[in-house]
Design a protein around this motif. Structure first.
Motif, PDB file in Angstrom:
ATOM      1  N   PHE A 106      37.114  31.091  45.064  1.00 53.70           N
ATOM      2  CA  PHE A 106      36.197  31.888  45.879  1.00 53.70           C
ATOM      3  C   PHE A 106      35.933  31.219  47.215  1.00 53.70           C
ATOM      4  N   GLU A 107      35.773  29.903  47.199  1.00 55.33           N
ATOM      5  CA  GLU A 107      35.435  29.184  48.425  1.00 55.33           C
ATOM      6  C   GLU A 107      36.596  29.101  49.400  1.00 55.33           C
ATOM      7  N   THR A 108      37.815  29.006  48.887  1.00 48.95           N
ATOM      8  CA  THR A 108      38.963  28.745  49.765  1.00 48.95           C
ATOM      9  C   THR A 108      39.822  29.973  50.047  1.00 48.95           C
ATOM     10  N   GLN A 109      39.653  31.050  49.298  1.00 50.21           N
ATOM     11  CA  GLN A 109      40.519  32.218  49.465  1.00 50.21           C
ATOM     12  C   GLN A 109      39.699  33.491  49.652  1.00 50.21           C
ATOM     13  N   GLY A 110      38.760  33.393  50.572  1.00 46.74           N
ATOM     14  CA  GLY A 110      37.828  34.494  50.777  1.00 46.74           C
ATOM     15  C   GLY A 110      38.415  35.767  51.337  1.00 46.74           C
ATOM     16  N   GLU A 147      37.034  37.279  37.463  1.00 47.85           N
ATOM     17  CA  GLU A 147      37.390  37.309  36.048  1.00 47.85           C
ATOM     18  C   GLU A 147      37.039  35.971  35.381  1.00 47.85           C
ATOM     19  N   GLY A 148      37.239  34.870  36.117  1.00 50.93           N
ATOM     20  CA  GLY A 148      36.891  33.561  35.583  1.00 50.93           C
ATOM     21  C   GLY A 148      35.401  33.423  35.339  1.00 50.93           C
ATOM     22  N   PHE A 149      34.599  33.859  36.311  1.00 55.25           N
ATOM     23  CA  PHE A 149      33.148  33.800  36.141  1.00 55.25           C
ATOM     24  C   PHE A 149      32.698  34.697  34.978  1.00 55.25           C
ATOM     25  N   ALA A 164      37.222  28.966  39.363  1.00 56.15           N
ATOM     26  CA  ALA A 164      36.785  30.202  40.010  1.00 56.15           C
ATOM     27  C   ALA A 164      35.994  29.898  41.283  1.00 56.15           C
ATOM     28  N   SER A 165      35.145  28.874  41.239  1.00 57.35           N
ATOM     29  CA  SER A 165      34.341  28.516  42.418  1.00 57.35           C
ATOM     30  C   SER A 165      35.220  28.117  43.586  1.00 57.35           C
TER      31      SER A 165
END
Length: 412
Positions: A198-202, A213-215, A194-195
């Motif tokens: 989030f970091e690469t597909q903002g 959903e993962g978080f 998930a991290s």
């Protein structure tokens, strides 16, 4: 004395290094200290053809972990890939058995009674699984197959981490996804995947929703996990990002809010918008270029200067500038604990999703360098930053060898 040992005179002990008396049995090296990690890697590096030889899963994974924890990610990836190849058969077998079960849940380990013993090899456990499946016990075989894959999931996680640190986010995501394919509720797998999404597909709103959903799944299934507080925070940040229409719009909104607060003279302590010009990960071509660059004294001096400047940026709260410096150093000096500590603290300061992962790697590789970074920050006038760093180090490494000295610094 052992049988055959000559009678010793009642005189002063033999001086260290003096020859043994005639007839003295050979002295064993049982009390000799084991080699350090650095010494062991030197021995491995000098072993001709070691990397190309076929290895068991256990040997390949142990070598991969050794190189990974010492910051040598390229070598780690080579051995971890061999470990993955050795485990693919067992992994494929589990997925096939799970598919046969359909919606039927796996048995508990007590119900399955796999009979595995500590230290048992993956091949031995896989053979037992195959025999059980052949007998028709699909539920028991599937449960035992899943149990046998625990060390395999560790290897996949390390591969994902090493790939990320090498700048290959796409392959890193695939490695984390392989973990979740086997165990959808895996805490570290959920957080790491998930991290990185989030970091690469903002700007991909659908991908951001899947990351949230993962978080949320991690918090629901593992509420006591040390990752849970950060997962809650990142879930909230994703919700804000999605509502804004993507990261760039969210950053623009945050920047606008910051300007308003600054104009009112109320927001110095709350400035927290993330910069939009974060450095991009290294491509495989860039990594190759780094490997082929000649290590001249001028280059080494330039890298040392970048580290010095990075620490100055950190002490002034300029985390983005510090990160830019460290990302120029670490590819050339992956073993530089000082640079890795600075990069980790910069990412933590920026609140980057993968900051927790890089911080963890820095602690595993050289926690002492992290402590020394606090000393540097303090010397440069950043007492608040030094204390925050030491508190996080104390919290995340409860068995830190220098804990007494660390507590003394925190009590000042």
């Amino acid at each position: 004395m052992p049988e055959g040992h000559p009678t010793m005179p009642a005189s002063a002990p033999v001086a260290p290094g003096a020859p043994l008396p005639q007839g003295h049995p050979p002295v064993s090296d049982a009390n000799k200290l084991p080699p350090s990690a650095e010494e062991l890697m030197k021995q491995l590096d000098s072993t001709e053809g070691l990397r190309e030889r076929e290895k068991t899963f256990e040997i390949a994974s142990s070598l991969g972990k050794l190189y990974y924890t010492n910051g040598r990610n390229a070598e780690a990836l080579s051995y971890l890939a061999q470990a993955q190849a050795q485990s693919d058969g067992a992994r494929t077998r589990f997925l096939a058995l799970k598919k046969k079960l359909g919606k039927t849940p796996l048995l508990s380990l007590a119900e399955a009674n796999c009979g595995f013993t500590p230290g048992q090899t993956l091949d031995a456990m896989d053979a037992a699984v195959q025999a059980r499946a052949k007998s028709g016990d699909i539920a028991g075989a599937a449960t035992c197959a899943r149990a046998s894959l625990e060390p395999v999931l560790d290897v996949e996680l390390l591969r994902g981490n090493a790939l990320y640190l090498q700048g290959d986010s796409v392959a890193s995501l695939k490695a984390y996804a392989r973990v979740l394919e086997v165990e959808p509720k895996h805490a570290e797998g959920l957080f790491s995947h998930a991290s990185l999404v989030f970091e690469t597909q903002g700007e991909n709103l659908q991908a951001l929703k899947s990351a949230r959903e993962g978080f949320d799944a991690l918090v629901a299934v593992h509420p006591q996990s040390p990752r849970a507080p950060m997962a809650r925070e990142l879930s909230q940040r994703i919700e804000e990002t999605v509502k804004a229409g993507g990261r760039q719009k969210w950053l623009a909104s945050r920047a606008a809010d910051r300007r308003v607060r600054l104009s009112q003279g109320q927001a110095q302590a709350q400035v927290g918008a993330l910069p939009s010009d974060a450095p991009r990960p290294l491509t495989p071509e860039m990594v190759d270029a780094v490997k082929n660059t000649e290590r001249t004294p001028e280059l080494e001096a330039g890298l040392a200067k970048l580290v010095d400047e990075g620490e100055e940026h950190l002490a002034r709260g300029r985390y983005q500038e510090a990160l830019a410096n460290y990302t120029r150093v670490v590819p050339f000096q992956p073993e530089n604990g000082r640079a890795k500590a600075g990069m980790a603290w910069a990412l933590v300061g920026l609140g980057r999703p993968m900051g927790a992962r890089v911080w963890s790697v820095a602690l595993q590789g050289d926690a002492g360098a992290v402590e020394k970074l606090g000393d540097t920050l303090l010397a440069k006038g950043d007492a608040k930053g030094a204390k925050a760093l030491w508190e996080k180090l104390s919290q995340d490494v409860p068995d830190y060898p220098n804990k007494a000295a660390l507590q003394a610094k925190l009590s000042q």
